[in-house]
Scaffold this active site. Sequence first.
Site, PDB file in Angstrom:
ATOM      1  N   HIS A 381       0.676  -1.285  -0.176  1.00  0.00           N
ATOM      2  CA  HIS A 381       0.213   0.071  -0.030  1.00  0.00           C
ATOM      3  C   HIS A 381       1.232   0.997  -0.255  1.00  0.00           C
ATOM      4  O   HIS A 381       0.716   2.589   0.108  1.00  0.00           O
ATOM      5  CB  HIS A 381      -0.714  -0.236   1.123  1.00  0.00           C
ATOM      6  CG  HIS A 381      -2.285  -0.814   1.215  1.00  0.00           C
ATOM      7  ND1 HIS A 381      -2.941  -0.603   0.772  1.00  0.00           N
ATOM      8  CD2 HIS A 381      -2.323  -1.936   1.580  1.00  0.00           C
ATOM      9  CE1 HIS A 381      -4.074  -1.352   0.216  1.00  0.00           C
ATOM     10  NE2 HIS A 381      -3.878  -2.709   1.269  1.00  0.00           N
ATOM     11  N   LYS A 575      -8.580  13.545   4.982  1.00  0.00           N
ATOM     12  CA  LYS A 575      -8.305  11.900   4.491  1.00  0.00           C
ATOM     13  C   LYS A 575      -6.988  12.430   5.944  1.00  0.00           C
ATOM     14  O   LYS A 575      -6.581  13.758   6.222  1.00  0.00           O
ATOM     15  CB  LYS A 575      -7.179  11.737   3.286  1.00  0.00           C
ATOM     16  CG  LYS A 575      -6.576  13.046   2.384  1.00  0.00           C
ATOM     17  CD  LYS A 575      -6.322  13.019   1.104  1.00  0.00           C
ATOM     18  CE  LYS A 575      -7.048  13.242   0.192  1.00  0.00           C
ATOM     19  NZ  LYS A 575      -7.122  11.916  -0.169  1.00  0.00           N
ATOM     20  N   ARG A 576      -6.446  11.205   5.894  1.00  0.00           N
ATOM     21  CA  ARG A 576      -5.039  11.327   7.259  1.00  0.00           C
ATOM     22  C   ARG A 576      -4.650  12.804   6.932  1.00  0.00           C
ATOM     23  O   ARG A 576      -3.800  12.954   5.399  1.00  0.00           O
ATOM     24  CB  ARG A 576      -3.918  10.013   7.441  1.00  0.00           C
ATOM     25  CG  ARG A 576      -2.634  10.191   8.039  1.00  0.00           C
ATOM     26  CD  ARG A 576      -2.695   8.421   8.351  1.00  0.00           C
ATOM     27  NE  ARG A 576      -3.160   7.790   7.029  1.00  0.00           N
ATOM     28  CZ  ARG A 576      -1.200   8.139   6.056  1.00  0.00           C
ATOM     29  NH1 ARG A 576      -0.516   8.171   7.252  1.00  0.00           N
ATOM     30  NH2 ARG A 576      -1.034   7.037   5.117  1.00  0.00           N
ATOM     31  N   LYS A 581       0.324  14.182   1.426  1.00  0.00           N
ATOM     32  CA  LYS A 581      -1.280  13.974   1.173  1.00  0.00           C
ATOM     33  C   LYS A 581      -1.063  16.105   1.212  1.00  0.00           C
ATOM     34  O   LYS A 581      -2.140  16.291   0.266  1.00  0.00           O
ATOM     35  CB  LYS A 581      -2.059  13.896   2.397  1.00  0.00           C
ATOM     36  CG  LYS A 581      -2.205  12.487   2.350  1.00  0.00           C
ATOM     37  CD  LYS A 581      -2.637  11.882   2.823  1.00  0.00           C
ATOM     38  CE  LYS A 581      -2.890  10.178   3.101  1.00  0.00           C
ATOM     39  NZ  LYS A 581      -3.920   9.346   2.420  1.00  0.00           N
ATOM     40  N   THR A 686      -9.176   5.837  -1.783  1.00  0.00           N
ATOM     41  CA  THR A 686     -10.219   5.455  -1.957  1.00  0.00           C
ATOM     42  C   THR A 686     -11.475   6.835  -1.673  1.00  0.00           C
ATOM     43  O   THR A 686     -12.397   6.721  -2.793  1.00  0.00           O
ATOM     44  CB  THR A 686     -10.743   4.410  -1.941  1.00  0.00           C
ATOM     45  OG1 THR A 686     -10.408   4.460   0.093  1.00  0.00           O
ATOM     46  CG2 THR A 686     -10.020   2.893  -2.039  1.00  0.00           C
ATOM     47  N   LYS A 690     -14.743   8.024  -3.914  1.00  0.00           N
ATOM     48  CA  LYS A 690     -16.256   7.692  -3.645  1.00  0.00           C
ATOM     49  C   LYS A 690     -16.650   9.511  -3.849  1.00  0.00           C
ATOM     50  O   LYS A 690     -17.549   9.559  -4.115  1.00  0.00           O
ATOM     51  CB  LYS A 690     -16.349   8.097  -1.805  1.00  0.00           C
ATOM     52  CG  LYS A 690     -16.211   6.712  -1.455  1.00  0.00           C
ATOM     53  CD  LYS A 690     -15.038   6.688  -0.051  1.00  0.00           C
ATOM     54  CE  LYS A 690     -14.702   5.651   0.719  1.00  0.00           C
ATOM     55  NZ  LYS A 690     -13.041   5.313   2.026  1.00  0.00           N
TER      56      LYS A 690
END
Length: 844
Positions: A381, A575-576, A581, A686, A690
């Site tokens: 991952h 998100k985290r 990110k 993911t 969504k």
Amino acid sequence: MSKSKEADVAIPAIMNKLPAEAHPLAENPSEIASNIAYHARYSPHFSPIKFAPEQAYYATADSVRDLLIQRWNDTYFHFHKVDPKQTYYLSMEYLQGRALINAIGNLGVLHSYAEALRKLGNKLEEVAEKEKDAALGNGGLGRLASCFLDSMATLNLPAWGYGLRYHYGLFKQQICGEGQKEVAEDWLEMLNPWEIVRHDVVFPVRFFGHVEVSPTGFRKWVGGEVIQALAYDVPIPGCKTRNTISLRLWEAKAGSEDFNLFQFNDGQYESAAQLHSKAQQICAVLYPGDATENGKILRLKQQYFLCSASLQDIIARFKERRCGQDQLQWSEFPNKVAVQMNDTHPTLAIPELMRILMDDEGLGWDEAWDITRRTVAYTNHTVLPEALEKWSLAIMSKLLPRHVEIIEEIDKRFMAMVRSTRADMESKVSSMRILDYSNPQKPVIRMANLCVVSSHTVNGVAELHSNILKSELFADYVSIWPTKFQNKTNGITSRRWLHFCNPKLSSIITKWLKTDEWITNLDLLSGLREFADNEELQAEWASAKKANKCNLAQYVSRVTGVSINPDSLFDIQVKRIHEYKRQLLNILGAVYRYKKLKEMSPEERKETTPRTIMLGGKAFATYTNAKRIVKLVNDVGAVVNNDPEVNNYLKVVFVPNYNVSVAELLIPGSELSQHISTAGMEASGTSNMKFALNGCLIIGTLDGANVEIREEIGEENFFLFGAKAEEVSRLRKEREDGLFKPDPRFEEAKQLIRSGAFGGYDYNPLLDSLEGDTGYGRGDYFLVGHDFPSYIDAQARVDEAYKDRRTWLKMSIMSTAGCGKFSSDRTISQYAKEIWNIEECRVP
């Protein structure tokens, strides 16, 4: 008398008019209502004075569980009878979300339960909100695992999930003046009505101790401390099928024999229950801090506890189905068992399976290795170096001495194989081997290398990610085993992430496609393309989106106190919190937008696109820069949202304690979503799927699954910016060589923060990470500065596109229409055929 107190008094009278009768298999509203009343009376979790939504929730959950248990039992009786090959999915995380709506939706009794609760004086929506999210995960890894279980059940695959039953989860996030505050989750304090404890499923798990060697050379791990693993099962119902599979969660406990009554009576209370205390620590918290040696040992204990308990259970079930055979045929084991390791956390399944086969079952190395290699597969991952687990050899030797022996032997045999078959790779052996002695004082075990060497299949989770694994991270292994590596692009379940969480849009889709079969065949969404220009569809689509935005605005006001305008563009990144990110890029963009708005005249502001920027996510408790980003978002919001000159045109909101249930509000209400990680660093993502599925447009880089989403929905429906993955290493090198020239807009945004415009907190350490050409904590490793100008330009394109409502709505419809590929049903079907070699086993 308040309305709530009136309800508390009136509802028992309603209950008394209904027969409190057990109807465990009820599917019509009257019998369901009676069954709920039965559980309220005879399976009570509260005093019998009132029947408010909280009491109604537990009675309703008990009622649904009745129906689930019947289907659950039927499923496993059928699996036992047919004896198919089964998959066992090992994951340290599961982000299940609330179970009630998902369960009754998949069972096909959602409307019946809504009517039954209405008869009892409650609304299903209010009852469902009383359920707490199961705190069993952190981010995408855990949510993916939960989507996969849903798809396994829906596809009638013989499968189990295995995890740990964390009492306090990761943490509950609170936002205060200092930024993020972590407090323990309370999801288990009342009880979890969806789990069933299996008192007959208990396995011993050993830690520490030593290895005894018999005169014949037989090795046995003995001594140390032994903790019991107790099983709790959570049912996972499939959609439009009777199949209901299980998520088995392990609880750590010690027995009465481990309680020293003499010491307790002597006043030595802590010593008397020492093993009980150690057992409680194992499942207390997800990812306990590992800055200390005790923290590292506890994390390793968790990983081994999951692997050992799960494998003992798998082997016990394999033996049970072969009861009566004269001799157990262990060579059949890989034909009946597939073990999938979700990332490197369950890597210890490899040496544990070897240990059980050799030490407990008496097999030789070659046979045990052949069985293990044919049984175990690994999903990678991440390509982030810090996320590729490495464990201290010293700590592993202390906690798991027998497993270190086995790992050392695997390493030795692997090196011998490479040297004997690939002399040209001699120079690569040191980087490929499992044990890393580059620092002789602190040797480590490289868990990803152990997974690759020992698994029959290794897969990435998006095309770009899998290509990077094959061309960079695991390139040397690919040259030895070219067929071992695969891609399995991630997916999401359309049931939870569109049908249940966005019923307004779901009903519109069903109306225009003239079928609801898209719920289990997401490819059918492509049929929306022919209607994308239809004014009637666009009007219905806009109405559904506006209603969802109003719901979201009410939620934001309730949890943050910030009032947001449902007519503004809802721009969301959840998100985290992690530097790769790039939430920092987002908030720097917001700061620049704020600065430009302040410089405009009132007339100029009226020509801009009003925007509400929402961010959410948890920063790991010890990740200092991530926590600084959370504080910066809140500090910027505090200024922007209270500035009367601009707050009609810009709001910045941090949504606290992001979890699945919050996502189920945010995603349907979103219009633009930011997936802006540095190219080549996000394995898949993911949440991007969504958002896109719910008609939200994406601004993003060519990273992870963004690449495939853009291909499927059309380049014209995606706001692209930023460097490409193949450019990143060159750009970093140019930065190191002092060739980077920052855009003036980037400098403006940083300078405004440094000026103290957003408070007196010292943000210099955070901003310093974007400065310089190289060095620890400097050099802008994640290319925020490089991508900033193209990001600002892309946001300007968003502003212009949003002004053209017809074009924006068409883009939104095309986004949903292009998401068929991103079904977890498709992903799991590929795993089943191409990795696990398992087939449908439908309950008749």
